[in-house]
Design a protein around this motif. Structure first.
Motif, PDB file in Angstrom:
ATOM      1  N   ALA A 157      46.741  73.629 -32.543  1.00 32.90           N
ATOM      2  CA  ALA A 157      47.153  74.588 -33.706  1.00 32.90           C
ATOM      3  C   ALA A 157      48.028  73.963 -34.715  1.00 32.90           C
ATOM      4  CB  ALA A 157      48.100  75.954 -33.000  1.00 32.90           C
ATOM      5  N   ALA A 158      49.120  73.237 -34.218  1.00 30.39           N
ATOM      6  CA  ALA A 158      49.922  72.615 -35.252  1.00 30.39           C
ATOM      7  C   ALA A 158      49.228  71.650 -36.111  1.00 30.39           C
ATOM      8  CB  ALA A 158      50.930  71.804 -34.615  1.00 30.39           C
ATOM      9  N   ALA A 159      47.996  70.965 -35.813  1.00 33.46           N
ATOM     10  CA  ALA A 159      47.098  70.122 -36.978  1.00 33.46           C
ATOM     11  C   ALA A 159      46.641  70.684 -37.897  1.00 33.46           C
ATOM     12  CB  ALA A 159      46.227  69.394 -35.831  1.00 33.46           C
ATOM     13  N   VAL A 160      46.404  72.088 -37.624  1.00 28.87           N
ATOM     14  CA  VAL A 160      45.962  72.880 -38.869  1.00 28.87           C
ATOM     15  C   VAL A 160      46.703  73.914 -39.627  1.00 28.87           C
ATOM     16  CG1 VAL A 160      43.554  72.535 -38.077  1.00 28.87           C
ATOM     17  CG2 VAL A 160      44.692  74.557 -37.313  1.00 28.87           C
ATOM     18  N   ALA A 161      48.181  73.894 -38.946  1.00 24.07           N
ATOM     19  CA  ALA A 161      48.948  74.853 -39.494  1.00 24.07           C
ATOM     20  C   ALA A 161      49.254  74.894 -40.835  1.00 24.07           C
ATOM     21  CB  ALA A 161      50.406  74.703 -38.825  1.00 24.07           C
ATOM     22  N   SER A 162      49.326  73.805 -41.537  1.00 22.89           N
ATOM     23  CA  SER A 162      49.624  74.003 -43.175  1.00 22.89           C
ATOM     24  C   SER A 162      48.472  74.434 -43.767  1.00 22.89           C
ATOM     25  CB  SER A 162      49.857  72.584 -43.734  1.00 22.89           C
ATOM     26  OG  SER A 162      51.177  72.240 -43.177  1.00 22.89           O
TER      27      SER A 162
END
Length: 594
Positions: free
Chosen positions: A515-520
């Motif tokens: 999830a963090a990898a696509v958060a932006s």
């Protein structure tokens, strides 16, 4: 040299036509805030920003602040401008009347803040930080502390700061090392160093009130061991006036890329006297009250600079002659046509325009819910609006500063080589805008906040505050032929957002790093969809006013809405593909290979 005129026509449109600002006076505590009172406030703010603050913007950038023998001097004209600002009551605008404030609604204060940021962001940093300190003290301070410090903060004779960051500690506040030792009289002695402290030392006010994160001797490790303290530059005497110097001093000021007229300080606390704000070890909660206020304000900084850059770019594009229109000469009596005839220049100007007007609507939509969250008589409605503000805060901060930076860069591009040099003032907007993507939590941190905290909060309750009105609007207007060019692309983007939300939630349950990898990317998809919803609503109002459009305002609004739907909202398709691809490729490269 750049010029600035407050966009009052569009501000009133968003406030009244789009967001129903006339209804503010129906809320308890806002009874007097009818258009008859609000409009003169906006007009006076425009005069102040255009005539006093903006003329100091470029000279202040060129001169910067001076640090000598522990004293910081702001650029020439800034002390006088601050005195004018303070005497006009602008520091008290949205503060509690119980402490001398004017109690102006957040919707109105947001528009005033935008003008200040457009006119002179460096100047606006001082009252902006003071308001953040006011918010935390007003919510968490003892009655004695509030009585002693809030009136002076509200009237601007004293200013405030947020002292969070340390050399080893930025986002990870659990690494704070500043110590606070309790004293027998109930005060504390603080020792430590803070860096990147905006307006930490200056010559604009009689006193500076620092809100400082520190650890008590028995504090547990990590963020659960942080407390918040009030530490004044001068200790108030028996009459409440600045008395003896406290153990707090400026060790240096930073030499920065932008906002050069705003002093960014290294602050040293040497056995400084302070008082606890809120409960021991729960300073993070108090800190977030002021940080969330600042995050919304930083989003408005991006908007304000985008507006200033747009105004400069349009004026230049109308005057600068280069080449001939590919469709045929437009100005045969001149050696060349103005560059505004060229499609690529028009593309850049329209991106700026759609950004500014869309982000202004987003800022006012959020501010409207901020007002409802504090003044609506129904506690359920207050909670719903508070949820909306919590959800949208990271989106406002990150999206509006990212788009603001893009807009200022486009302003330079429209100017060409003349934009790259100081004379025209455009390069300053780029340099000033860059910091907004960094401070008050980098935009990557905002994305993590959205994905990691807001999406799953209260079983998705926050999300419903956004998804439900957008979904209801699409359902209500999806069959209207006149709105099809606007509602259809919005509906497609909204479906992408819904599917991406489900994907991020599933991925986060399996592996938080997924999830963090696509958060932006997810935050930007969310923000562009929100702007799409607002542009659809603006198109709807423009169509309703087609028969009453003597100045062409609504025709321009409709044309800009079409541009957004055709040229900017389709980015959500690419973002959706990126999100669905997951984060495997981000984690695949070995650290040693970088």
């Amino acid at each position: 040299m750049a010029s600035y005129r407050a966009p009052l026509r569009d501000m009133r449109y968003v406030l009244y036509t789009l967001m129903g600002g006339e209804e503010l006076s129906s809320l308890p505590g806002y009874e007097e805030f009818t258009p008859d009172l609000i409009d003169p406030v906006l007009e006076e703010a425009a005069k102040l920003c255009e005539g006093v603050l903006h003329p100091l913007n470029r000279p202040g950038d060129e001169a910067g602040c001076v640090f000598e023998n522990g004293v910081v001097r702001t650029p020439s004209g800034f002390p006088e401008a601050y005195a004018t600002f303070r005497e006009g009551g602008w520091t008290a605008l949205s503060c509690d009347p119980a402490y001398g404030g004017q109690g102006v609604p957040h919707m109105v204060a947001t528009l005033v803040e935008e003008m200040i940021c457009s006119a002179n962001l460096s100047f606006g940093m001082v009252p902006g930080l003071s308001y953040g300190a006011y918010v935390a003290l007003h919510e968490f301070g003892t009655e004695d502390l509030k009585a002693a410090y809030l009136p002076a903060l509200v009237d601007g004779t004293w200013t405030g700061t947020m002292c969070l960051t340390e050399p080893q500690c930025g986002t990870d506040l659990g690494l704070v090392r500043t110590r606070a030792v309790p004293q027998e009289d109930g005060s504390y002695r603080l020792t430590g160093t803070k860096i990147f402290i905006s307006a930490g030392e200056h010559d604009l006010a009689e006193n500076i009130v620092h809100l400082v994160l520190a650890r008590l001797p028995d504090a547990p490790k990590g963020v659960k061991g942080i407390s918040l303290f009030l530490v004044p530059k001068f200790l108030p005497d028996a009459q409440g006036r600045p008395g003896p110097r406290n153990g707090v001093s400026c060790g240096a000021i930073e030499h920065k890329m932008g906002i050069k007229a705003s002093p960014t300080c290294v602050m040293n606390f040497d056995d400084a006297t302070g008082w606890l704000v809120g409960e021991p070890h729960k300073g993070l909660r108090a800190m977030f009250s002021m940080m969330n206020a600042e995050r919304l304000s930083v989003g408005v900084q991006g908007l304000g600079l985008a507006e200033a850059a747009y105004q400069g770019a349009v004026a230049y594009a109308r005057e600068r002659g280069q080449g001939r229109s590919l469709a045929g000469t437009k100005n045969p009596d001149k050696a060349a046509d103005a560059i505004i005839v060229h499609p690529d220049v028009r593309r850049m100007l329209l991106i700026q325009r759609a950004t500014v007007e869309g982000c202004r609507a987003l800022a006012l939509w959020t501010a409207r819910h901020l007002d409802l969250s504090t003044h609506h008589p129904d506690p359920v409605a207050r909670e719903e609006s508070a949820d909306f503000v919590a959800l949208m805060t990271p989106v406002v901060k990150a999206l509006m500063t990212d788009m603001g930076f893009t807009s200022t860069n486009l302003g330079v591009q429209v100017f060409g080589g003349h934009g790259y040099i100081r004379e025209h003032g455009m390069e300053q907007y780029v340099r000033d805008a860059r910091i907004a993507q960094i401070y008050e939590g980098t935009n990557g941190i905002q994305a993590l906040d959205l994905v990691g905290r807001k999406l799953g909060a209260h079983a998705g309750r926050y999300l419903r505050r956004f998804f439900h009105p957008v979904g209801a609007y699409i359902e209500a207007h999806g069959e209207e032929e006149r709105l099809a060019p606007f509602v259809t692309p919005l509906a497609k983007a909204f479906v992408r957002l819904q599917q991406a939300t489900a994907q991020v939630a599933r991925a986060g349950l399996r592996d938080p790093e997924e999830a963090a990898a696509v958060a932006s990317d997810y935050l930007r998809l969310f923000g562009l969809t929100a702007l799409g919803f607002l542009w659809a609503r603006m198109a709807e109002t423009a169509l309703e006013h087609q028969g009453d459009d003597a100045d062409g305002f609504h025709a321009a609004k409709l044309a800009t809405a079409r541009f957004y739907m055709d040229k900017m909202l389709p980015e959500t398709g690419a973002l959706f593909s990126v999100i669905m691809a997951g984060g495997a490729s981000i984690g695949a490269l070995d650290e040693a290979a970088f």
